[in-house]
Design a protein around this motif. Sequence first.
Motif, PDB file in Angstrom:
ATOM      1  N   GLU A 136     -26.317   6.499  -0.784  1.00  0.00           N
ATOM      2  CA  GLU A 136     -26.278   7.526   0.249  1.00  0.00           C
ATOM      3  C   GLU A 136     -26.831   8.848  -0.284  1.00  0.00           C
ATOM      4  N   ALA A 137     -26.468   9.191  -1.539  1.00  0.00           N
ATOM      5  CA  ALA A 137     -26.983  10.417  -2.164  1.00  0.00           C
ATOM      6  C   ALA A 137     -28.477  10.286  -2.452  1.00  0.00           C
ATOM      7  N   ARG A 138     -28.897   9.099  -2.876  1.00  0.00           N
ATOM      8  CA  ARG A 138     -30.327   8.885  -3.120  1.00  0.00           C
ATOM      9  C   ARG A 138     -31.114   8.993  -1.812  1.00  0.00           C
ATOM     10  N   LEU A 139     -30.507   8.517  -0.732  1.00  0.00           N
ATOM     11  CA  LEU A 139     -31.177   8.549   0.567  1.00  0.00           C
ATOM     12  C   LEU A 139     -31.449   9.976   1.020  1.00  0.00           C
ATOM     13  N   VAL A 140     -30.419  10.824   0.981  1.00  0.00           N
ATOM     14  CA  VAL A 140     -30.596  12.208   1.442  1.00  0.00           C
ATOM     15  C   VAL A 140     -31.534  12.971   0.515  1.00  0.00           C
ATOM     16  N   ALA A 141     -31.521  12.662  -0.780  1.00  0.00           N
ATOM     17  CA  ALA A 141     -32.428  13.318  -1.728  1.00  0.00           C
ATOM     18  C   ALA A 141     -33.876  12.892  -1.487  1.00  0.00           C
ATOM     19  N   THR A 142     -34.084  11.626  -1.160  1.00  0.00           N
ATOM     20  CA  THR A 142     -35.446  11.132  -0.892  1.00  0.00           C
ATOM     21  C   THR A 142     -35.998  11.737   0.388  1.00  0.00           C
ATOM     22  N   ILE A 143     -35.162  11.849   1.424  1.00  0.00           N
ATOM     23  CA  ILE A 143     -35.602  12.488   2.670  1.00  0.00           C
ATOM     24  C   ILE A 143     -36.017  13.928   2.397  1.00  0.00           C
ATOM     25  N   GLU A 144     -35.230  14.627   1.581  1.00  0.00           N
ATOM     26  CA  GLU A 144     -35.549  16.012   1.228  1.00  0.00           C
ATOM     27  C   GLU A 144     -36.859  16.087   0.458  1.00  0.00           C
ATOM     28  N   GLN A 145     -37.079  15.174  -0.484  1.00  0.00           N
ATOM     29  CA  GLN A 145     -38.323  15.148  -1.257  1.00  0.00           C
ATOM     30  C   GLN A 145     -39.531  14.952  -0.346  1.00  0.00           C
ATOM     31  N   ILE A 146     -39.406  14.021   0.602  1.00  0.00           N
ATOM     32  CA  ILE A 146     -40.528  13.730   1.506  1.00  0.00           C
ATOM     33  C   ILE A 146     -40.789  14.915   2.426  1.00  0.00           C
ATOM     34  N   ASP A 147     -39.722  15.522   2.955  1.00  0.00           N
ATOM     35  CA  ASP A 147     -39.896  16.689   3.825  1.00  0.00           C
ATOM     36  C   ASP A 147     -40.580  17.833   3.086  1.00  0.00           C
ATOM     37  N   ARG A 148     -40.167  18.064   1.846  1.00  0.00           N
ATOM     38  CA  ARG A 148     -40.764  19.156   1.060  1.00  0.00           C
ATOM     39  C   ARG A 148     -42.230  18.888   0.749  1.00  0.00           C
ATOM     40  N   ALA A 149     -42.540  17.648   0.398  1.00  0.00           N
ATOM     41  CA  ALA A 149     -43.884  17.333  -0.073  1.00  0.00           C
ATOM     42  C   ALA A 149     -44.886  17.101   1.052  1.00  0.00           C
ATOM     43  N   VAL A 150     -44.453  16.430   2.139  1.00  0.00           N
ATOM     44  CA  VAL A 150     -45.433  16.016   3.158  1.00  0.00           C
ATOM     45  C   VAL A 150     -44.975  16.251   4.591  1.00  0.00           C
ATOM     46  N   GLY A 151     -43.874  16.982   4.794  1.00  0.00           N
ATOM     47  CA  GLY A 151     -43.468  17.352   6.150  1.00  0.00           C
ATOM     48  C   GLY A 151     -44.348  18.502   6.632  1.00  0.00           C
ATOM     49  N   ILE A 152     -45.209  18.275   7.612  1.00  0.00           N
ATOM     50  CA  ILE A 152     -46.228  19.280   7.968  1.00  0.00           C
ATOM     51  C   ILE A 152     -46.227  19.600   9.469  1.00  0.00           C
ATOM     52  N   VAL A 153     -46.799  20.774   9.786  1.00  0.00           N
ATOM     53  CA  VAL A 153     -46.945  21.233  11.173  1.00  0.00           C
ATOM     54  C   VAL A 153     -48.322  21.885  11.310  1.00  0.00           C
ATOM     55  N   PRO A 154     -48.881  21.950  12.528  1.00  0.00           N
ATOM     56  CA  PRO A 154     -50.168  22.633  12.718  1.00  0.00           C
ATOM     57  C   PRO A 154     -50.005  24.152  12.577  1.00  0.00           C
ATOM     58  N   ARG A 155     -51.066  24.808  12.184  1.00  0.00           N
ATOM     59  CA  ARG A 155     -51.048  26.274  12.068  1.00  0.00           C
ATOM     60  C   ARG A 155     -50.819  26.895  13.445  1.00  0.00           C
ATOM     61  N   GLY A 156     -49.882  27.807  13.528  1.00  0.00           N
ATOM     62  CA  GLY A 156     -49.609  28.490  14.781  1.00  0.00           C
ATOM     63  C   GLY A 156     -48.523  27.855  15.622  1.00  0.00           C
ATOM     64  N   ALA A 157     -48.035  26.687  15.226  1.00  0.00           N
ATOM     65  CA  ALA A 157     -47.010  26.004  16.025  1.00  0.00           C
ATOM     66  C   ALA A 157     -45.665  26.720  15.942  1.00  0.00           C
ATOM     67  N   PHE A 158     -45.447  27.448  14.834  1.00  0.00           N
ATOM     68  CA  PHE A 158     -44.196  28.177  14.648  1.00  0.00           C
ATOM     69  C   PHE A 158     -44.495  29.625  14.284  1.00  0.00           C
ATOM     70  N   VAL A 159     -43.611  30.505  14.680  1.00  0.00           N
ATOM     71  CA  VAL A 159     -43.762  31.925  14.343  1.00  0.00           C
ATOM     72  C   VAL A 159     -42.505  32.405  13.621  1.00  0.00           C
ATOM     73  N   LYS A 160     -42.732  33.366  12.730  1.00  0.00           N
ATOM     74  CA  LYS A 160     -41.628  33.957  11.987  1.00  0.00           C
ATOM     75  C   LYS A 160     -41.345  35.339  12.543  1.00  0.00           C
ATOM     76  N   THR A 161     -40.105  35.591  12.917  1.00  0.00           N
ATOM     77  CA  THR A 161     -39.730  36.882  13.501  1.00  0.00           C
ATOM     78  C   THR A 161     -39.544  37.915  12.385  1.00  0.00           C
ATOM     79  N   PRO A 162     -39.555  39.209  12.736  1.00  0.00           N
ATOM     80  CA  PRO A 162     -39.310  40.243  11.715  1.00  0.00           C
ATOM     81  C   PRO A 162     -37.968  40.099  11.007  1.00  0.00           C
ATOM     82  N   LEU A 163     -37.004  39.424  11.638  1.00  0.00           N
ATOM     83  CA  LEU A 163     -35.693  39.220  11.026  1.00  0.00           C
ATOM     84  C   LEU A 163     -35.673  38.025  10.073  1.00  0.00           C
ATOM     85  N   GLY A 164     -36.787  37.260  10.042  1.00  0.00           N
ATOM     86  CA  GLY A 164     -36.896  36.150   9.099  1.00  0.00           C
ATOM     87  C   GLY A 164     -36.649  34.779   9.674  1.00  0.00           C
TER      88      GLY A 164
END
Length: 275
Positions: A136-164
């Motif tokens: 179970e711990a390996r599973l959540v760690a692997t999901i995190e690794q994949i999200d960090r390395a290859v979880g992607i979005v198109p440019r402009g799909a999200f905006v960051k507000t002045p509050l962060g």
Amino acid sequence: MEASSLPAALELAAGGGAGLSPEKRAVLGSSLLLLQRDYRFERVWFWGCIQGVRGAYYIAEGLGPDRAAPRSRLYSLNCVEWSLLPPVTEEMVTQAEHLKGRFQGDPSFEYEYTEINAEDAERLLEDGKEPVIKEEARLVATIEQIDRAVGIVPRGAFVKTPLGSVHENRNFEGLSLTEAKKLSSYFHFTEPVNLKNKTLLEKADLDPSTDFLDSLEHDIPQGSWTVQLEKGGTVVVLRSLLWLGLTFYHVPMTKQYGYIYFGTGEKNLDLPFML
């Protein structure tokens, strides 16, 4: 990918041969909506499936108002009953990186640390812990690794507000076909690393509300992404060669995009020698 548009999204990302049976799609369509209601998530994303030796883990992610905030992750063995995964820690990620081989498909399965020195093993025993890690711990760690390395979005799909905080961009109408074929038009949807190392001169041309993430063009190793046109040139599909099974799709000039993972949860460590 969005739970509400799951059937259409799976069709767009199915060019690599991975997918779900009609029965699984139907069950997921209703169970993910119930999941969103029961846990009071603002959005639910179907993340994908990690195939084990004796079974498969179906993964969903629950999101709150701030899309960049840590996500709640859940898994199911049958697409009906969902269990909440524990929050990921850096220690989990480090431990999971040392584990080799396939997932078993049993959350309670325990792996022994094969690459741990005697001093660390003794420290764990003193703390009353055995030198093992649950799947179970390996599973959540692997999901995190994949999200960090290859979880992607198109440019402009999200905006960051002045509050962060980060929110979906209501004005995003999709990338043009020309832009959609460039790796620089896609960002890693995680805490930026390369952006912090850019000079003030390089940052001068960036829009802080949309260019607050790292783009794919400088990913290491070079060539770890493939960009293809499918469905008669109407869909742009990116596939990761580092985490085989990760597929991202985007329909140019529309808001349709998303990524999904169907694989064994193993990193392709041989990639630098294959390029």
